[in-house]
Design a protein around this motif. Structure first.
Motif, short mmCIF file in Angstrom:
data_model
loop_
_atom_site.label_atom_id
_atom_site.label_comp_id
_atom_site.label_asym_id
_atom_site.label_seq_id
_atom_site.Cartn_x
_atom_site.Cartn_y
_atom_site.Cartn_z
N GLN A 77 0.83 -1.20 0.00
CA GLN A 77 0.00 0.00 0.00
C GLN A 77 0.86 1.25 0.00
O GLN A 77 0.57 2.21 -0.71
CB GLN A 77 -0.93 0.00 1.21
N GLU A 78 1.95 1.23 0.78
CA GLU A 78 2.84 2.39 0.83
C GLU A 78 3.51 2.62 -0.52
O GLU A 78 3.62 3.76 -0.99
CB GLU A 78 3.90 2.22 1.91
N ASP A 80 2.34 1.60 -3.45
CA ASP A 80 1.30 2.04 -4.38
C ASP A 80 0.99 3.52 -4.20
O ASP A 80 0.81 4.25 -5.17
CB ASP A 80 0.03 1.21 -4.19
N LYS A 81 0.94 3.98 -2.95
CA LYS A 81 0.68 5.40 -2.70
C LYS A 81 1.81 6.26 -3.25
O LYS A 81 1.57 7.34 -3.78
CB LYS A 81 0.54 5.66 -1.20
N ASP A 84 1.66 5.69 -7.41
CA ASP A 84 0.40 6.08 -8.06
C ASP A 84 -0.56 6.65 -7.03
O ASP A 84 -1.50 5.98 -6.62
CB ASP A 84 -0.19 4.85 -8.76
N PRO A 85 -0.35 7.89 -6.57
CA PRO A 85 -1.21 8.43 -5.51
C PRO A 85 -2.65 8.63 -5.93
O PRO A 85 -3.56 8.52 -5.12
CB PRO A 85 -0.55 9.76 -5.15
N THR A 86 -2.92 8.89 -7.23
CA THR A 86 -4.30 9.12 -7.66
C THR A 86 -5.00 7.85 -8.06
O THR A 86 -6.23 7.82 -8.14
CB THR A 86 -4.32 10.10 -8.85
N GLY A 87 -4.27 6.79 -8.36
CA GLY A 87 -4.87 5.52 -8.73
C GLY A 87 -5.17 5.40 -10.22
O GLY A 87 -5.80 4.45 -10.65
#
Length: 134
Positions: A77-78, A80-81, A84-87
């Motif tokens: 999760q860290e 991924d954040k 790609d913070p916006t997803g």
């Protein structure tokens, strides 16, 4: 320890010599030494117990931190954040759902549709060059 100076010690020695007497003074001093030793042992045992409790507390906190740091889902999760913070990239990478029944309806390509290579198209295998003999 008690902040007693030499003059107070001399006064205590003179008073104890007069009150206790020279005959019983060595016995009393020996008993006082035993009590002092016992008190120091108890104090050091208490100090060791407190140190052990602090060490265990620190180990528990360290164990929690290690467990948290090695949690794979949390690490993912860290990452991924961070990446790609916006997803948006995750949405772009998602595959559309496939219809299982539609996949069976598509026929595989026929083998006859694949053309055979002609003899001119087939290249002979190259032989590796031999190194010169000495």
């Amino acid at each position: 320890m008690f902040d007693i100076g030499w003059d107070e010690m001399a006064l205590i020695a003179v008073v104890s010599l007069i009150v206790i007497g020279p005959k019983d003074l060595p016995v009393v001093l020996r008993q006082m030494g035993r009590w002092t030793r016992k008190a120091r042992e108890m104090a050091s045992e208490f100090h060791r117990g407190m140190d052990d409790m602090v060490r265990e507390s620190e180990l528990d906190e360290l164990k929690k931190q290690v467990t948290k740091a090695t949690d794979v889902n949390l690490l993912r999760q860290e990452v991924d954040k961070a990446i790609d913070p916006t997803g948006e990239m995750a949405k772009a990478m998602e595959l559309p759902a496939l219809d299982v029944n539609a996949a069976h309806e598509v026929a595989p390509p026929a083998l006859a549709a694949i053309p055979e290579p002609t003899p001119d198209e087939i290249k002979p295998a190259e032989t590796p060059a031999r190194p010169p003999e000495p």
